[in-house]
Enzyme design. Sequence first.
Site, PDB file in Angstrom:
ATOM      1  CE  LYS A 211      80.611  48.922 -79.924  1.00 10.97           C
ATOM      2  NZ  LYS A 211      80.273  47.542 -79.818  1.00 10.97           N
TER       3      LYS A 211
ATOM      4  CG  HIS B 198      81.074  48.529 -72.497  1.00 10.22           C
ATOM      5  ND1 HIS B 198      80.897  48.653 -73.847  1.00 10.22           N
ATOM      6  CD2 HIS B 198      80.224  47.567 -72.099  1.00 10.22           C
ATOM      7  CE1 HIS B 198      79.974  47.801 -74.233  1.00 10.22           C
ATOM      8  NE2 HIS B 198      79.544  47.126 -73.199  1.00 10.22           N
TER       9      HIS B 198
ATOM     10  CE  LYS C 172      80.151  43.520 -69.938  1.00 13.60           C
ATOM     11  NZ  LYS C 172      78.830  43.787 -69.397  1.00 13.60           N
TER      12      LYS C 172
ATOM     13  CG  ASP D 215      78.557  45.875 -82.947  1.00 19.89           C
ATOM     14  OD1 ASP D 215      78.864  47.066 -82.753  1.00 19.89           O
ATOM     15  OD2 ASP D 215      77.637  45.294 -82.341  1.00 19.89           O
TER      16      ASP D 215
ATOM     17  CG  HIS E 168      83.014  44.356 -76.946  1.00 18.50           C
ATOM     18  ND1 HIS E 168      83.540  45.503 -76.404  1.00 18.50           N
ATOM     19  CD2 HIS E 168      81.879  44.734 -77.585  1.00 18.50           C
ATOM     20  CE1 HIS E 168      82.753  46.520 -76.702  1.00 18.50           C
ATOM     21  NE2 HIS E 168      81.743  46.089 -77.427  1.00 18.50           N
TER      22      HIS E 168
HETATM   23  P1  NAP Z   1      73.984  60.298 -80.351  1.00 16.69           P
HETATM   24  O1  NAP Z   1      72.857  59.926 -79.466  1.00 16.69           O
HETATM   25  O2  NAP Z   1      73.743  60.476 -81.794  1.00 16.69           O
HETATM   26  O3  NAP Z   1      74.617  61.633 -79.745  1.00 16.69           O
HETATM   27  C1  NAP Z   1      75.585  62.378 -80.429  1.00 16.69           C
HETATM   28  C2  NAP Z   1      75.940  63.593 -79.591  1.00 16.69           C
HETATM   29  O4  NAP Z   1      76.886  64.361 -80.313  1.00 16.69           O
HETATM   30  C3  NAP Z   1      74.766  64.500 -79.286  1.00 16.69           C
HETATM   31  O5  NAP Z   1      74.922  65.028 -77.987  1.00 16.69           O
HETATM   32  C4  NAP Z   1      74.917  65.586 -80.328  1.00 16.69           C
HETATM   33  O6  NAP Z   1      74.276  66.754 -79.861  1.00 16.69           O
HETATM   34  C5  NAP Z   1      76.431  65.713 -80.384  1.00 16.69           C
HETATM   35  N1  NAP Z   1      76.919  66.305 -81.622  1.00 16.69           N
HETATM   36  C6  NAP Z   1      76.645  65.911 -82.891  1.00 16.69           C
HETATM   37  N2  NAP Z   1      77.274  66.709 -83.769  1.00 16.69           N
HETATM   38  C7  NAP Z   1      77.952  67.615 -83.041  1.00 16.69           C
HETATM   39  C8  NAP Z   1      78.773  68.706 -83.376  1.00 16.69           C
HETATM   40  N3  NAP Z   1      79.039  69.046 -84.656  1.00 16.69           N
HETATM   41  N4  NAP Z   1      79.327  69.419 -82.371  1.00 16.69           N
HETATM   42  C9  NAP Z   1      79.082  69.118 -81.082  1.00 16.69           C
HETATM   43  N5  NAP Z   1      78.299  68.096 -80.710  1.00 16.69           N
HETATM   44  C10 NAP Z   1      77.744  67.356 -81.677  1.00 16.69           C
HETATM   45  O7  NAP Z   1      75.187  59.249 -80.231  1.00 16.69           O
HETATM   46  P2  NAP Z   1      75.530  58.272 -79.018  1.00 16.69           P
HETATM   47  O8  NAP Z   1      74.744  57.034 -79.185  1.00 16.69           O
HETATM   48  O9  NAP Z   1      75.436  59.007 -77.734  1.00 16.69           O
HETATM   49  O10 NAP Z   1      77.036  57.897 -79.345  1.00 16.69           O
HETATM   50  C11 NAP Z   1      78.125  58.759 -79.074  1.00 16.69           C
HETATM   51  C12 NAP Z   1      79.421  58.007 -79.373  1.00 16.69           C
HETATM   52  O11 NAP Z   1      79.491  56.880 -78.519  1.00 16.69           O
HETATM   53  C13 NAP Z   1      79.517  57.461 -80.794  1.00 16.69           C
HETATM   54  O12 NAP Z   1      80.858  57.467 -81.195  1.00 16.69           O
HETATM   55  C14 NAP Z   1      79.053  56.017 -80.654  1.00 16.69           C
HETATM   56  O13 NAP Z   1      79.589  55.184 -81.639  1.00 16.69           O
HETATM   57  C15 NAP Z   1      79.611  55.693 -79.290  1.00 16.69           C
HETATM   58  N6  NAP Z   1      78.907  54.611 -78.591  1.00 16.69           N
HETATM   59  C16 NAP Z   1      77.594  54.730 -78.242  1.00 16.69           C
HETATM   60  C17 NAP Z   1      76.971  53.716 -77.555  1.00 16.69           C
HETATM   61  C18 NAP Z   1      75.539  53.827 -77.129  1.00 16.69           C
HETATM   62  O14 NAP Z   1      75.063  52.906 -76.452  1.00 16.69           O
HETATM   63  N7  NAP Z   1      74.818  54.872 -77.457  1.00 16.69           N
HETATM   64  C19 NAP Z   1      77.668  52.551 -77.224  1.00 16.69           C
HETATM   65  C20 NAP Z   1      79.006  52.453 -77.577  1.00 16.69           C
HETATM   66  C21 NAP Z   1      79.619  53.488 -78.257  1.00 16.69           C
HETATM   67  P3  NAP Z   1      73.789  67.935 -80.838  1.00 16.69           P
HETATM   68  O15 NAP Z   1      73.082  67.307 -81.990  1.00 16.69           O
HETATM   69  O16 NAP Z   1      72.922  68.789 -79.969  1.00 16.69           O
HETATM   70  O17 NAP Z   1      75.033  68.634 -81.246  1.00 16.69           O
END
Ligand code: NAP
Length: 484
Positions: A148, A178, A182, A235, A240
């Site tokens: 998401k 997610h 659950k 959100d 959800h």
């Molecule tokens: P994040 O911490 O910003 O991580 C983004 C990842 O993508 C990093 O590993 C980054 O590594 C990589 N990345 C960015 N640009 C890239 C590119 N051009 N090529 C290859 N890799 C690239 O984001 P996140 O929180 O983990 O979220 C990831 C996804 O999950 C998003 O769609 C978010 O909406 C979703 N999500 C996250 C959460 C959460 O709790 N965090 C919950 C629900 C959904 P580099 O910068 O080294 O490339």
Amino acid sequence: MVSRVIPVDAFDLVIFGGTGDLAKRKILPGLYRRFLQGQMTEDSRIIGAARADLDDAGFRQMVAEAIEEFVPENRRDAAVIAAFLEKISYISIDALGVTGWDRLKAAVRPDMVRAFYFSVAPSLFGDIAERLHTHGIAHAESRIVVEKPFGRDLASAKALNAVLAKHFNEAQIYRIDHYLGKETVQNLMAVRFANILFEPLWKAEYVDHVQITVAETVSVEGRGAYYDKSGAMRDMVQNHMMQLLCLIAMEPPYHFDPDAVRDEKLKVIRALSPVQPDDIVRGQYRAGNGEGGYLEHCEDANSKTESYIALKTTVSNWRWQGTPFYLRTGKRLRARASEIAITFKQPPHAIFDNESGWHENVLVIRLQPDEGMNLMVMIKEPGPGGMRMMQVPLDMSFAEALGDEAEDVPDAYERLIMDVIRGNQTLFMRGDEVESAWAWTDPIIQGWEARGDKPQAYDAGSSGPEDALMLMHRDGRRWREIKK
Ligand code: NAP
């Protein structure tokens, strides 16, 4: 009680965004726990992919630190962690570039389940999907997992679906919500469809109303600018809470089969009535207890985005005609508590005197903090003094029922990733479900935008705005207390 862990087939799982927050907090620690439980087998491999210039050792170090931080101490075993890290490697790849893809092609093995987790911004989905194909890395059996937010309205969700559909068919696409992973949410289906007790009562004739609450204590501080682009409706409600509503309202599927279940959920979404402006209350938390308010956290003093929403909707079909569904969710509320409460109607005729007291039967399904179910029933108050009634819970807390094993119940992400490997899409959203959910959500958001509605301020640590209480009071009902 001994739980059975059935190992999944050996797999190659590539995590795009392997260095990101989600990978560190959920995906990698979750995979470790499945390895510890023997569900992820020795011959499986995990490949982290991101732009960061890391080698295998550097990535493994990052994974080890994530396990240290996000896996409870009593589930951390040095020898198992070392064996798990051996299954892990890293390839530096830019989703928008050309380097790294050939290495990835060489790294994935034939005859293994092959899955790609897109744990990156949705704007990169199309580029990754395309490169997986042009480099011959994805084959007809490969699966992709996407996170998401799946769009921010119907048009963007359709565009995302179209981008993915260029390279993958629907049976290969696993859209994660997610909440569906659950334990209690799945138990909701077990309670409904594996027991004869509830189903005959599961309709407007006997159900007075349904309340779904997802209350959080956290603020949006630190990610306010990002949150401000979505708000509680996008959100939480569109995805959800909509999924929870579907599981309560759906007809019994002919079989517990991915498309049979998802067909029934889709019918519920399509049957949802438009929500009238009077049936929506939006809020923003105020500053309080030494902490800033929503407007400071989102860094826009004029923001009209809601950190709280309560609404009333109905499912327009034979089963639910006349039973309202009340939904509410918000940040910075009194407690972190998520539950679904199904309130049944009064018996048709009262044989006991009024002073005996009467309370409704309520089936409460708790999603957090402690997952479980509670059925509130009336019994006679013990002792002499006549036939006085009291309400008592028939309580089923999973932690109690499972004892020590409760800690080994997979969390939502672990279970869902194992389902991807098993090729089971039951707990993943289908493209048409997501689009229908946006088709219901879009006019609601467009309505308040066109009217220029402003959210009401509410106190941090409260149950939300005053008007949310009125939403139920005017129907002669009340919200359940938000408590831990
Ligand atoms: P994040 O911490 O910003 O991580 C983004 C990842 O993508 C990093 O590993 C980054 O590594 C990589 N990345 C960015 N640009 C890239 C590119 N051009 N090529 C290859 N890799 C690239 O984001 P996140 O929180 O983990 O979220 C990831 C996804 O999950 C998003 O769609 C978010 O909406 C979703 N999500 C996250 C959460 C959460 O709790 N965090 C919950 C629900 C959904 P580099 O910068 O080294 O490339």
